[in-house]
Design an enzyme around this catalytic site. Structure first.
Site, PDB file in Angstrom:
ATOM      1  N   LYS A   1      -9.694  48.028 -42.955  1.00 49.28           N
ATOM      2  CA  LYS A   1      -8.502  47.418 -42.360  1.00 49.28           C
ATOM      3  C   LYS A   1      -7.726  48.536 -41.694  1.00 49.28           C
ATOM      4  O   LYS A   1      -7.843  49.704 -42.076  1.00 49.28           O
ATOM      5  CB  LYS A   1      -7.633  46.768 -43.444  1.00 49.28           C
ATOM      6  CG  LYS A   1      -6.865  45.584 -42.937  1.00 49.28           C
ATOM      7  CD  LYS A   1      -7.756  44.364 -42.840  1.00 49.28           C
ATOM      8  CE  LYS A   1      -7.005  43.100 -42.481  1.00 49.28           C
ATOM      9  NZ  LYS A   1      -7.819  41.901 -42.707  1.00 49.28           N
TER      10      LYS A   1
HETATM   11  P1  NAD Z   1      -0.911  35.920 -36.517  1.00 52.09           P
HETATM   12  O1  NAD Z   1      -0.148  37.138 -36.175  1.00 52.09           O
HETATM   13  O2  NAD Z   1      -1.704  35.229 -35.482  1.00 52.09           O
HETATM   14  O3  NAD Z   1       0.092  34.829 -37.161  1.00 52.09           O
HETATM   15  C1  NAD Z   1       0.929  35.115 -38.234  1.00 52.09           C
HETATM   16  C2  NAD Z   1       1.888  33.953 -38.378  1.00 52.09           C
HETATM   17  O4  NAD Z   1       2.697  34.141 -39.543  1.00 52.09           O
HETATM   18  C3  NAD Z   1       2.864  33.816 -37.198  1.00 52.09           C
HETATM   19  O5  NAD Z   1       3.052  32.450 -36.886  1.00 52.09           O
HETATM   20  C4  NAD Z   1       4.156  34.396 -37.776  1.00 52.09           C
HETATM   21  O6  NAD Z   1       5.317  33.886 -37.146  1.00 52.09           O
HETATM   22  C5  NAD Z   1       4.039  33.905 -39.198  1.00 52.09           C
HETATM   23  N1  NAD Z   1       4.917  34.591 -40.123  1.00 52.09           N
HETATM   24  C6  NAD Z   1       5.211  35.905 -40.216  1.00 52.09           C
HETATM   25  N2  NAD Z   1       6.117  36.120 -41.170  1.00 52.09           N
HETATM   26  C7  NAD Z   1       6.394  34.901 -41.707  1.00 52.09           C
HETATM   27  C8  NAD Z   1       7.249  34.462 -42.734  1.00 52.09           C
HETATM   28  N3  NAD Z   1       8.002  35.314 -43.418  1.00 52.09           N
HETATM   29  N4  NAD Z   1       7.296  33.123 -43.022  1.00 52.09           N
HETATM   30  C9  NAD Z   1       6.525  32.247 -42.342  1.00 52.09           C
HETATM   31  N5  NAD Z   1       5.698  32.620 -41.363  1.00 52.09           N
HETATM   32  C10 NAD Z   1       5.648  33.935 -41.051  1.00 52.09           C
HETATM   33  O7  NAD Z   1      -1.830  36.317 -37.769  1.00 52.09           O
HETATM   34  P2  NAD Z   1      -3.170  35.623 -38.274  1.00 52.09           P
HETATM   35  O8  NAD Z   1      -4.307  36.336 -37.647  1.00 52.09           O
HETATM   36  O9  NAD Z   1      -3.042  34.153 -38.179  1.00 52.09           O
HETATM   37  O10 NAD Z   1      -3.158  36.080 -39.810  1.00 52.09           O
HETATM   38  C11 NAD Z   1      -2.404  35.379 -40.799  1.00 52.09           C
HETATM   39  C12 NAD Z   1      -2.949  35.736 -42.172  1.00 52.09           C
HETATM   40  O11 NAD Z   1      -4.331  35.381 -42.240  1.00 52.09           O
HETATM   41  C13 NAD Z   1      -2.881  37.212 -42.556  1.00 52.09           C
HETATM   42  O12 NAD Z   1      -2.715  37.314 -43.959  1.00 52.09           O
HETATM   43  C14 NAD Z   1      -4.266  37.722 -42.192  1.00 52.09           C
HETATM   44  O13 NAD Z   1      -4.610  38.891 -42.904  1.00 52.09           O
HETATM   45  C15 NAD Z   1      -5.101  36.526 -42.600  1.00 52.09           C
HETATM   46  N6  NAD Z   1      -6.434  36.428 -41.969  1.00 52.09           N
HETATM   47  C16 NAD Z   1      -6.575  36.381 -40.621  1.00 52.09           C
HETATM   48  C17 NAD Z   1      -7.844  36.233 -40.072  1.00 52.09           C
HETATM   49  C18 NAD Z   1      -8.058  36.095 -38.582  1.00 52.09           C
HETATM   50  O14 NAD Z   1      -9.199  35.801 -38.190  1.00 52.09           O
HETATM   51  N7  NAD Z   1      -7.051  36.219 -37.745  1.00 52.09           N
HETATM   52  C19 NAD Z   1      -8.969  36.182 -40.893  1.00 52.09           C
HETATM   53  C20 NAD Z   1      -8.803  36.240 -42.284  1.00 52.09           C
HETATM   54  C21 NAD Z   1      -7.516  36.353 -42.803  1.00 52.09           C
END
Ligand code: NAD
Length: 419
Positions: A107
């Site tokens: 990461k």
């Molecule tokens: P992203 O940046 O696309 O979206 C994150 C979202 O969370 C946004 O809508 C943001 O406004 C919201 N957010 C941030 N702080 C917040 C809060 N305090 N309360 C409510 N909402 C809040 O990120 P993503 O890629 O969707 O990742 C989200 C999670 O999923 C992370 O934990 C990431 O590690 C995990 N994840 C992502 C992927 C991927 O393929 N993108 C894969 C596995 C896990």
């Protein structure tokens, strides 16, 4: 004194302790399994739009190299630090091993508040970060992907920067790229789709009628928005959604395609509706069939876990549930069916693996093929988790992580200790 510290790292270490105790791993083997192989910190200076120079701190942690290259996302957020990145890398290792991918976990990230930088500054920062990482990454060493705060555009800049230094196009250096730049069909949707697919499977087992069921989603980025869309397409009403700007609630079901168009155009759900606004601190404890935390780590503590009113907790985010909350959920096993993060959001890395394979082979698949194979891997891992949880009489998280840890441990022990 270790460089790995902070709440998120402590949580990953504590979870590992639970698994190591369950598997009876000797004490002198534990650090070798838990502690990252490498941690890189870089300074990324960029020109700000006002002509000044600012230095941002960037990180990359590669957890283990036992099964192949490392693989993992890149997070741009103000909270990013080496401990958080290390924890996320460790979770990636257990996840990749659980679903059978030939990777260790990694990461990375930059400590930056995206609200304070322009698009041009974001491009400079992304390119400078990749340039600083060139000695440490490669298609057979460490392959990056998106995570919170990064997207297909950032991956295209990473790939372009790496390729410029190699003097040829190296698409396989990152995954989650735009399809136009060597990405795969189905990657953008993969994580959210996987979350929804597993939630649907569990609803079938619990005899929940999809057309009468409701879902609540925290976080409306890549994972949350596609999970919401897919669940709505299965027939569920998505009654509440939140992001960093606030929350929306509609008992009749929110219009998810319209909300996605709004979020794409404006960067958040803010301004979509004034009538539907709702207190975001209440979102996790709403009564619903499926709850998807898809934003941050550690949002469900013991107190919140006791108040959850969902039937299925589908962890889209990494590490949304603290170890203390897990103890509460273990008591509530019959009320709340947990699909733990290492399995629930693994559709993202599974399809990233497909993207890497397609780039290496220069042979591209149809989207239906990508999704069919994603679901096949998810279903197999789900079956294994359930069988293990029943056999060992342990919660789903312990079962899923135990399978992952066991595979990494077996590979390390077979290879032996060098020199
Ligand atoms: P992203 O940046 O696309 O979206 C994150 C979202 O969370 C946004 O809508 C943001 O406004 C919201 N957010 C941030 N702080 C917040 C809060 N305090 N309360 C409510 N909402 C809040 O990120 P993503 O890629 O969707 O990742 C989200 C999670 O999923 C992370 O934990 C990431 O590690 C995990 N994840 C992502 C992927 C991927 O393929 N993108 C894969 C596995 C896990």
């Amino acid at each position: 004194m270790s460089i790995y510290s902070g709440d998120v790292f402590d949580m990953a270490a504590r979870q590992f302790g639970v698994i190591a105790n369950h598997l009876g791993i000797p004490m002198d083997e534990r650090d070798r399994l838990l502690l990252p192989k490498r941690a890189i910190t870089v300074s990324c200076p960029i020109h700000r739009d006002d002509g000044s120079v600012e230095v941002f701190e960037g990180y990359r942690v590669q957890h283990h190299l036992t099964l192949g290259p490392t693989k993992g996302g890149t997070r741009f957020a103000p909270s990013v630090g080496i401990g958080e990145v290390a924890a996320l890398a460790i979770w990636m290792s257990w996840k990749c091993a659980l679903v059978g991918l030939p990777y260790g976990g990694a990461k990375g990230g930059i400590r930056v508040d995206l609200a304070t930088i322009s698009k041009r500054e974001l491009e400079s920062l992304s390119r400078r970060y990749m340039q600083e990482m060139i000695p440490f990454v490669g298609p057979h060493t460490d392959v990056m992907a998106p995570d919170m705060g990064t997207n297909e555009q950032v991956m295209a800049w990473f790939m372009d920067t790496y390729s410029m230094y190699q003097g040829r196009t190296v698409t396989e250096i990152v995954t989650g790229k735009p399809v136009a730049s060597g990405g795969t069909l189905g990657r953008r949707e993969a994580t959210g789709r996987g979350v929804a697919h597993l939630a649907k499977r569990v609803m079938a087992e619990l005899a929940i009628d999809l057309n009468r069921a409701t879902a609540v989603i925290q976080g409306f980025g890549n994972v949350g928005s596609y999970a919401a869309l897919e669940l709505q397409q299965f027939g569920l009403k998505v009654i509440a959604v939140s992001d960093h700007t606030g929350a929306l609630y509609d008992a009749a079901g929110l219009d998810i395609p319209a909300l996605m168009r709004h979020a794409t155009a404006h960067g958040s759900i803010a301004g979509f509706s004034t009538e539907l606004q709702f207190d975001p601190t209440q979102i996790l404890t709403l009564r619903c069939d499926v709850l998807v935390p898809a934003a941050m780590e550690r949002v469900i503590d013991a107190e919140t876990a006791a108040k959850l009113q969902c039937r299925v907790l589908a962890e889209g985010a990494n590490g949304p549930t603290t170890p203390d909350a897990d103890l509460v959920l273990a008591q509530r096993r019959d009320e709340v069916f947990l699909i733990p993060d290492v399995l629930c959001n693994s559709g993202g890395v599974i399809v990233s693996y497909f993207e890497w394979v397609q780039d290496l082979q220069q042979l591209f698949w149809e989207e239906a093929e990508v999704t069919r194979r994603e679901y096949q891997i998810l279903d197999r891992a789900f079956d294994q988790m359930i069988a293990r949880a029943n056999a060992d009489n342990v919660p789903h998280r312990t079962a899923a992580m135990a399978i992952g840890v066991e595979k990494v441990r077996a590979a390390k022990n077979m290879r032996g200790l060098f020199p």
